[in-house]
Design an enzyme around this catalytic site. Structure first.
Site, PDB file in Angstrom:
ATOM      1  N   ARG A   1      11.093  -4.348 -19.572  1.00 11.99           N
ATOM      2  CA  ARG A   1      11.183  -5.817 -19.608  1.00 11.99           C
ATOM      3  C   ARG A   1      10.071  -6.462 -18.798  1.00 11.99           C
ATOM      4  NH1 ARG A   1      16.143  -8.168 -16.484  1.00 11.99           N
ATOM      5  NH2 ARG A   1      14.645  -8.127 -14.783  1.00 11.99           N
TER       6      ARG A   1
ATOM      7  N   ASP B   1      18.551 -14.335 -16.202  1.00 15.14           N
ATOM      8  CA  ASP B   1      17.865 -13.417 -15.292  1.00 15.14           C
ATOM      9  C   ASP B   1      17.428 -14.076 -13.984  1.00 15.14           C
ATOM     10  OD1 ASP B   1      18.006 -10.949 -16.520  1.00 15.14           O
ATOM     11  OD2 ASP B   1      16.322 -11.376 -17.848  1.00 15.14           O
TER      12      ASP B   1
ATOM     13  N   HIS C   1      22.484 -13.683 -21.294  1.00 21.82           N
ATOM     14  CA  HIS C   1      22.614 -12.486 -22.131  1.00 21.82           C
ATOM     15  C   HIS C   1      23.521 -11.470 -21.469  1.00 21.82           C
ATOM     16  CE1 HIS C   1      19.025 -12.068 -19.605  1.00 21.82           C
ATOM     17  NE2 HIS C   1      19.307 -10.774 -19.547  1.00 21.82           N
TER      18      HIS C   1
ATOM     19  N   HIS D   1      24.641 -13.238 -17.758  1.00 19.40           N
ATOM     20  CA  HIS D   1      23.711 -13.741 -16.749  1.00 19.40           C
ATOM     21  C   HIS D   1      22.443 -14.285 -17.392  1.00 19.40           C
ATOM     22  CE1 HIS D   1      21.994  -9.803 -17.568  1.00 19.40           C
ATOM     23  NE2 HIS D   1      20.876 -10.205 -17.001  1.00 19.40           N
TER      24      HIS D   1
HETATM   25  C1  SIN Z   1      18.557  -7.680 -18.915  1.00 17.14           C
HETATM   26  O1  SIN Z   1      19.694  -7.866 -18.491  1.00 17.14           O
HETATM   27  O2  SIN Z   1      17.625  -8.405 -18.586  1.00 17.14           O
HETATM   28  C2  SIN Z   1      18.287  -6.544 -19.883  1.00 17.14           C
HETATM   29  C3  SIN Z   1      19.161  -6.612 -21.074  1.00 17.14           C
HETATM   30  C4  SIN Z   1      19.247  -5.310 -21.794  1.00 17.14           C
HETATM   31  O3  SIN Z   1      19.012  -4.239 -21.196  1.00 17.14           O
HETATM   32  O4  SIN Z   1      19.581  -5.333 -22.977  1.00 17.14           O
END
Ligand code: SIN
Length: 282
Positions: free
Chosen positions: A273, A100, A258, A98
């Site tokens: 994040r 974000d 990612h 995805h």
């Molecule tokens: C996310 O999906 O934005 C976080 C990625 C992660 O936890 O490594």
């Protein structure tokens, strides 16, 4: 500051720089921003910075946003907690390829993610260069998807496990967004393949050029969308990062996807994040 590329296609590790300093230093911040446009995702280790510095650094790119499902640190709005522990059993999937929050009309331009605590092994994250994924598409596919739009849904993803009333309330707050299947990066001008795990269907595929008989629509559109989403899984477009506490990833959400690898339960994994508000894709 020194940057070492991690693959031929995406990602570089930065050395000899503190993000706490970069939060206060225009030239340092400018250098990091330039490297981000070049490498699409940057990694750093040993960033024992405070939450306030994390927020201050990410805010140099723009205002931060909270997440309607994952909560934020109570003292630092915009610092979303992605905390997994024994109560986050693996039967419920954590992640898909995805970009974000594409269920927003204006998805984040990027994110700064810091590892607070992680498993001794496992829980890596993989990023993928979606400009390269677009550039490598066969010409007839590029022609077919030119001008196509897709619907992106929080309801069908984060909302799917909620009782129906709660799911509808979530959708009322965040109606599905519609984005071009191929977006143009507003700073580099690159074309980017822009469908991922939040995309549910094309909104303008059902035309005489694509659909001769009605029953052509569902399989034709569905298979094309699934095939496009599947391009993110090609290893040649990827970089994989092994986390250690205080390591950080900074990514450009406009041209990457990612995937957080879900292989570590029952170990604890705590990430924070900062998501930076972006522009409407065009
Ligand atoms: C996310 O999906 O934005 C976080 C990625 C992660 O936890 O490594």
């Amino acid at each position: 500051m020194r940057a070492e590329p991690l693959t031929a296609t995406i990602g570089a590790e930065l050395f000899d720089v503190s993000l706490a300093d970069a939060a206060r230093d225009d030239a340092l911040f400018g250098g990091i921003k330039e490297l981000l446009l070049k490498y699409k995702v940057l990694f750093l280790r040993d960033q024992a910075i405070s939450r306030a510095d994390h927020v201050a650094f990410a805010s140099r790119f723009g205002a931060l946003e909270d997440h309607p499902v994952a909560g934020s640190d109570p003292d630092h709005p915009g610092l979303v907690r992605i905390y997994k522990d024994l109560d986050s059993p693996p039967e419920h999937y954590e992640n898909a390829w995805h970009c974000d929050a594409t269920w927003r009309d204006s998805p984040p331009m990027g994110c700064v993610l810091r590892c607070i605590e992680g498993p001794a092994v496992g829980g890596d994250t993989i990023w993928v260069n979606m400009a390269k994924a677009y550039a490598d598409l066969p010409e007839h596919i590029k022609a077919q998807i030119e001008g196509l739009y897709a619907r992106h849904s929080i309801e069908a993803t984060f909302g799917a496990n909620m009782p129906i009333e709660q799911r509808h309330a979530l959708k009322a707050r965040f109606p599905d967004a519609e984005h071009p299947v191929v977006r143009t990066h507003p700073e580099t001008g690159e074309k980017v393949l822009f469908v991922s795990g939040f995309a549910t269907h094309f909104t303008n595929f059902h035309t005489p050029a694509n659909v001769h008989y009605g029953q052509d629509y569902a399989p034709g559109a569905g298979q094309l969308l699934a095939w496009l989403i599947g391009r993110a899984a090609i290893p040649e477009y990827q970089v994989r990062w092994r986390w250690t506490p205080n390591s950080v990833a900074i990514w450009d959400n406009r041209c990457t996807q990612h995937y957080a690898v879900q292989d570590y339960w029952p170990a604890v994994r705590k990430m924070e994040r900062a998501g930076i508000i972006g522009d409407k894709p065009f």
